[in-house]
Enzyme design. Structure first.
Site, PDB file in Angstrom:
ATOM      1  N   HIS A  70       2.677  18.606 -27.127  1.00  0.00           N
ATOM      2  CA  HIS A  70       2.325  17.201 -26.928  1.00  0.00           C
ATOM      3  C   HIS A  70       1.074  16.762 -27.681  1.00  0.00           C
ATOM      4  O   HIS A  70       0.927  15.581 -27.979  1.00  0.00           O
ATOM      5  CB  HIS A  70       2.161  16.891 -25.434  1.00  0.00           C
ATOM      6  N   HIS A  74       9.897  10.128 -28.089  1.00  0.00           N
ATOM      7  CA  HIS A  74       8.954  11.078 -27.497  1.00  0.00           C
ATOM      8  C   HIS A  74       9.468  12.523 -27.618  1.00  0.00           C
ATOM      9  O   HIS A  74       8.752  13.416 -28.080  1.00  0.00           O
ATOM     10  CB  HIS A  74       8.706  10.698 -26.031  1.00  0.00           C
ATOM     11  N   LYS A 103       9.661  23.379 -13.598  1.00  0.00           N
ATOM     12  CA  LYS A 103       8.673  22.308 -13.404  1.00  0.00           C
ATOM     13  C   LYS A 103       8.220  22.274 -11.946  1.00  0.00           C
ATOM     14  O   LYS A 103       7.025  22.110 -11.667  1.00  0.00           O
ATOM     15  CB  LYS A 103       9.233  20.949 -13.834  1.00  0.00           C
ATOM     16  N   ASN A 120       2.445  20.383 -21.343  1.00  0.00           N
ATOM     17  CA  ASN A 120       2.115  19.580 -22.527  1.00  0.00           C
ATOM     18  C   ASN A 120       2.292  20.354 -23.829  1.00  0.00           C
ATOM     19  O   ASN A 120       1.827  19.905 -24.883  1.00  0.00           O
ATOM     20  CB  ASN A 120       0.665  19.078 -22.430  1.00  0.00           C
ATOM     21  N   HIS A 122       1.905  13.783 -29.789  1.00  0.00           N
ATOM     22  CA  HIS A 122       1.296  12.495 -29.464  1.00  0.00           C
ATOM     23  C   HIS A 122       0.663  11.864 -30.702  1.00  0.00           C
ATOM     24  O   HIS A 122       0.725  10.645 -30.902  1.00  0.00           O
ATOM     25  CB  HIS A 122       0.262  12.705 -28.355  1.00  0.00           C
ATOM     26  N   ARG A 148      -0.631  22.984 -14.911  1.00  0.00           N
ATOM     27  CA  ARG A 148       0.338  21.920 -15.229  1.00  0.00           C
ATOM     28  C   ARG A 148       0.225  21.494 -16.692  1.00  0.00           C
ATOM     29  O   ARG A 148       1.192  21.016 -17.278  1.00  0.00           O
ATOM     30  CB  ARG A 148       0.150  20.722 -14.282  1.00  0.00           C
ATOM     31  N   GLU A 200      12.704  18.737 -24.491  1.00  0.00           N
ATOM     32  CA  GLU A 200      11.900  19.081 -23.304  1.00  0.00           C
ATOM     33  C   GLU A 200      12.497  20.301 -22.597  1.00  0.00           C
ATOM     34  O   GLU A 200      11.774  21.101 -22.009  1.00  0.00           O
ATOM     35  CB  GLU A 200      11.824  17.894 -22.334  1.00  0.00           C
ATOM     36  N   GLU A 243      -2.663  18.422 -12.268  1.00  0.00           N
ATOM     37  CA  GLU A 243      -3.013  18.885 -13.620  1.00  0.00           C
ATOM     38  C   GLU A 243      -4.488  19.253 -13.749  1.00  0.00           C
ATOM     39  O   GLU A 243      -5.202  18.783 -14.632  1.00  0.00           O
ATOM     40  CB  GLU A 243      -2.624  17.831 -14.679  1.00  0.00           C
ATOM     41  N   LYS A 269       4.250  12.007 -11.650  1.00  0.00           N
ATOM     42  CA  LYS A 269       3.409  11.213 -12.559  1.00  0.00           C
ATOM     43  C   LYS A 269       4.089   9.864 -12.749  1.00  0.00           C
ATOM     44  O   LYS A 269       5.255   9.802 -13.142  1.00  0.00           O
ATOM     45  CB  LYS A 269       3.274  11.905 -13.917  1.00  0.00           C
ATOM     46  N   ARG A 317       0.825  -1.231   0.000  1.00  0.00           N
ATOM     47  CA  ARG A 317       0.000   0.000   0.000  1.00  0.00           C
ATOM     48  C   ARG A 317       0.852   1.271   0.000  1.00  0.00           C
ATOM     49  O   ARG A 317       0.410   2.347   0.390  1.00  0.00           O
ATOM     50  CB  ARG A 317      -0.956   0.032   1.185  1.00  0.00           C
TER      51      ARG A 317
HETATM   52  P1  NAD Z   1      14.228   5.443 -21.406  1.00  0.00           P
HETATM   53  O1  NAD Z   1      14.041   5.297 -19.961  1.00  0.00           O
HETATM   54  O2  NAD Z   1      13.748   4.358 -22.301  1.00  0.00           O
HETATM   55  O3  NAD Z   1      15.777   5.697 -21.703  1.00  0.00           O
HETATM   56  C1  NAD Z   1      16.216   5.815 -23.036  1.00  0.00           C
HETATM   57  C2  NAD Z   1      17.339   4.842 -23.329  1.00  0.00           C
HETATM   58  O4  NAD Z   1      18.548   5.339 -22.752  1.00  0.00           O
HETATM   59  C3  NAD Z   1      17.158   3.441 -22.739  1.00  0.00           C
HETATM   60  O5  NAD Z   1      17.591   2.498 -23.687  1.00  0.00           O
HETATM   61  C4  NAD Z   1      18.080   3.426 -21.521  1.00  0.00           C
HETATM   62  O6  NAD Z   1      18.572   2.135 -21.229  1.00  0.00           O
HETATM   63  C5  NAD Z   1      19.186   4.330 -21.971  1.00  0.00           C
HETATM   64  N1  NAD Z   1      19.904   5.050 -20.923  1.00  0.00           N
HETATM   65  C6  NAD Z   1      19.385   5.606 -19.804  1.00  0.00           C
HETATM   66  N2  NAD Z   1      20.334   6.288 -19.160  1.00  0.00           N
HETATM   67  C7  NAD Z   1      21.473   6.170 -19.871  1.00  0.00           C
HETATM   68  C8  NAD Z   1      22.791   6.678 -19.734  1.00  0.00           C
HETATM   69  N3  NAD Z   1      23.114   7.506 -18.746  1.00  0.00           N
HETATM   70  N4  NAD Z   1      23.711   6.315 -20.669  1.00  0.00           N
HETATM   71  C9  NAD Z   1      23.373   5.535 -21.720  1.00  0.00           C
HETATM   72  N5  NAD Z   1      22.141   5.045 -21.922  1.00  0.00           N
HETATM   73  C10 NAD Z   1      21.202   5.364 -21.007  1.00  0.00           C
HETATM   74  O7  NAD Z   1      13.562   6.786 -21.970  1.00  0.00           O
HETATM   75  P2  NAD Z   1      13.456   8.291 -21.454  1.00  0.00           P
HETATM   76  O8  NAD Z   1      13.533   9.118 -22.668  1.00  0.00           O
HETATM   77  O9  NAD Z   1      14.352   8.577 -20.321  1.00  0.00           O
HETATM   78  O10 NAD Z   1      11.974   8.332 -20.879  1.00  0.00           O
HETATM   79  C11 NAD Z   1      10.863   8.071 -21.711  1.00  0.00           C
HETATM   80  C12 NAD Z   1       9.710   7.634 -20.839  1.00  0.00           C
HETATM   81  O11 NAD Z   1       9.415   8.687 -19.917  1.00  0.00           O
HETATM   82  C13 NAD Z   1       8.448   7.359 -21.607  1.00  0.00           C
HETATM   83  O12 NAD Z   1       7.883   6.162 -21.156  1.00  0.00           O
HETATM   84  C14 NAD Z   1       7.537   8.531 -21.246  1.00  0.00           C
HETATM   85  O13 NAD Z   1       6.176   8.171 -21.258  1.00  0.00           O
HETATM   86  C15 NAD Z   1       8.009   8.852 -19.872  1.00  0.00           C
HETATM   87  N6  NAD Z   1       7.746  10.233 -19.444  1.00  0.00           N
HETATM   88  C16 NAD Z   1       7.193  10.413 -18.229  1.00  0.00           C
HETATM   89  C17 NAD Z   1       6.962  11.697 -17.752  1.00  0.00           C
HETATM   90  C18 NAD Z   1       6.412  11.886 -16.371  1.00  0.00           C
HETATM   91  O14 NAD Z   1       6.073  13.025 -16.028  1.00  0.00           O
HETATM   92  N7  NAD Z   1       6.335  10.847 -15.562  1.00  0.00           N
HETATM   93  C19 NAD Z   1       7.332  12.808 -18.530  1.00  0.00           C
HETATM   94  C20 NAD Z   1       7.913  12.590 -19.774  1.00  0.00           C
HETATM   95  C21 NAD Z   1       8.129  11.280 -20.233  1.00  0.00           C
HETATM   96  N1  GLY Z   2       5.476  15.695 -18.321  1.00  0.00           N
HETATM   97  C1  GLY Z   2       4.325  16.455 -18.030  1.00  0.00           C
HETATM   98  C2  GLY Z   2       3.975  16.525 -16.601  1.00  0.00           C
HETATM   99  O1  GLY Z   2       4.717  16.054 -15.757  1.00  0.00           O
HETATM  100  O2  GLY Z   2       2.944  17.038 -16.274  1.00  0.00           O
END
Ligand code: NAD
Ligand code: GLY
Length: 367
Positions: free
Chosen positions: A250, A268, A229, A247, A254, A243, A187, A239, A145, A123
């Site tokens: 986006h 992305h 942020k 986007n 998207h 917030r 971003e 949001e 998020k 939990r």
């Molecule tokens: P990811 O976590 O897939 O990382 C990208 C790639 O880089 C992976 O292959 C990973 O193994 C590699 N990697 C990570 N760190 C590394 C490093 N220091 N050196 C070499 N390789 C490395 O992708 P991302 O772009 O970090 O994140 C994308 C995800 O984030 C998506 O799922 C998206 O939906 C999510 N997201 C969430 C929010 C939120 O607010 N929670 C906001 C934006 C995106």
């Molecule tokens: N990445 C958008 C948010 O965190 O609201």
């Protein structure tokens, strides 16, 4: 080189974002005060485990903390029910207690999955984000998020769950491939475009230096993005208003991601770059924003090597519009857009005629 700390002011869920090169190697000092016992489960992916797990483990052992790594496959596919179940099962098998803290070491995929798993386990157990991509350091690790993907779409199953701390080691970005670095950079640019024209100007002058590895520039960009942020999240955690400014780019982005199958063809962050170009083009078309600002946005993304055109991904403007109609930001059948009155002056609106959106997409395809 020293770093900086950014506070996320969320009352009893407030936390700090520490932005420091070499922080992963000082992980024991960085998290020790949060632990109920000298034991830290670390969830990471195979790529990050190879590159950065040894430093984290050494940093923990130096402070007498026993690390316990769980290594998952890299990639978006890991944000799934299957891997969530496996991860929860592994954490229960290892007898993780409610007072234990879990460390999410990796990009947004690991951070989103671990944050969600931490909310579900017993939990709710605390977790710390140690983001290792630029995208995660400036966006996904901050703000709480968390989610996995459903077969119906991305990030549809999740909760808001704030971390106890964020450890952003900018030196960890040295191993990130240029394409991933650029995706995160989109971003960073987004923050300037949505609310800080001076920061956008700084990026025009310093973006290439940052991308090439300059530490001081990277710290400045990560700290500034996190500050922006944190301020937005502090006033609208769930949001319900402001917030949504985060986007920017986006809604268009998207649609492109959906059209290209949410895979490696279009990352992305790359879709956000094209989306910001289109959001400014639409704003200019509607007479809200100077055409020169829209041109400047496009020029900067193109200058650093981010995609700015939709033609390489699709020639079907109507299909993109159809994807936009399915977006989770649709309210009462009306699409939500983040438009701008100029660089640094974004605002939220549902008052955009579909014909104008279609004309913007068709104009972008014809250009
Ligand atoms: P990811 O976590 O897939 O990382 C990208 C790639 O880089 C992976 O292959 C990973 O193994 C590699 N990697 C990570 N760190 C590394 C490093 N220091 N050196 C070499 N390789 C490395 O992708 P991302 O772009 O970090 O994140 C994308 C995800 O984030 C998506 O799922 C998206 O939906 C999510 N997201 C969430 C929010 C939120 O607010 N929670 C906001 C934006 C995106
Ligand atoms: N990445 C958008 C948010 O965190 O609201």
């Amino acid at each position: 080189m020293t770093g900086e700390t950014v506070a996320v002011a969320l009352g009893d869920r407030a936390y700090d974002i520490r932005v420091e090169p070499g922080l992963l190697g000082r992980s024991g000092e960085a998290v020790g005060d949060l632990l109920g016992r000298p034991y830290l489960p670390i969830v990471t992916d195979e790529t990050v485990a190879q590159l950065h797990l040894p430093a984290v483990e050494a940093g923990l052992r130096a402070e007498g903390i026993e690390p316990a790594a769980i290594v998952l496959p890299p990639g978006e596919g890991t944000k799934s029910f299957h891997h969530l179940e496996q991860l929860l099962d592994e954490l229960v098998t290892r007898k993780i207690e409610r007072r234990d803290t879990i460390l999410a070491l990796g990009g947004g995929v690991i951070g989103d999955l671990v944050g969600f798993a931490a909310a579900l386990l017993r939990r709710g157990v605390p977790f710390v984000q140690a983001p290792t991509t630029l995208l995660a350091q400036v966006d996904s690790a901050v703000g709480g998020k968390t989610a996995i993907n459903s077969r119906h779409g991305k990030n549809l199953i999740g909760v808001f769950n704030q971390p106890r701390r964020v450890l952003a080691d900018v030196a960890a970005l040295d191993t990130l491939p240029r394409r991933e670095m650029l995706a995160g950079y989109a971003e960073v640019v987004k923050y300037g475009l949505l609310g800080d024209a001076t920061f956008f100007g700084w990026l025009e002058a310093n973006g290439e230096r940052l991308l090439a590895g300059d530490r001081t520039a990277r710290i400045h960009a990560v700290v500034h993005s996190c500050r922006m942020k944190a301020a937005i999240v502090a006033r609208d955690e769930r949001e319900e208003g402001d917030r949504a400014l985060l986007n920017l780019g986006h809604t268009f982005g998207h649609a492109l991601e959906a059209e290209t199958g949410f895979g490696s063809r279009l990352l992305h962050g790359e879709s956000v770059a094209i989306g910001c170009v289109l959001a400014f083009a639409l704003s200019a078309r509607l007479g809200l924003c100077p055409a020169e600002d829209a041109a400047r946005v496009r020029r900067h993304f193109a200058a650093v090597g981010l995609p700015v055109a939709i033609a390489p991904y699709t020639n079907d403007a109507r299909m993109l519009l159809e994807h936009m109609r399915q977006d989770k930001k649709v309210v009462g059948g009306r699409m939500t857009f983040i438009l701008a009155r100029g660089i640094g002056q974004a605002f939220i609106t549902r008052d955009v005629a579909e014909a104008e959106v279609l004309a913007t997409l068709e104009g972008a395809l014809a250009a």
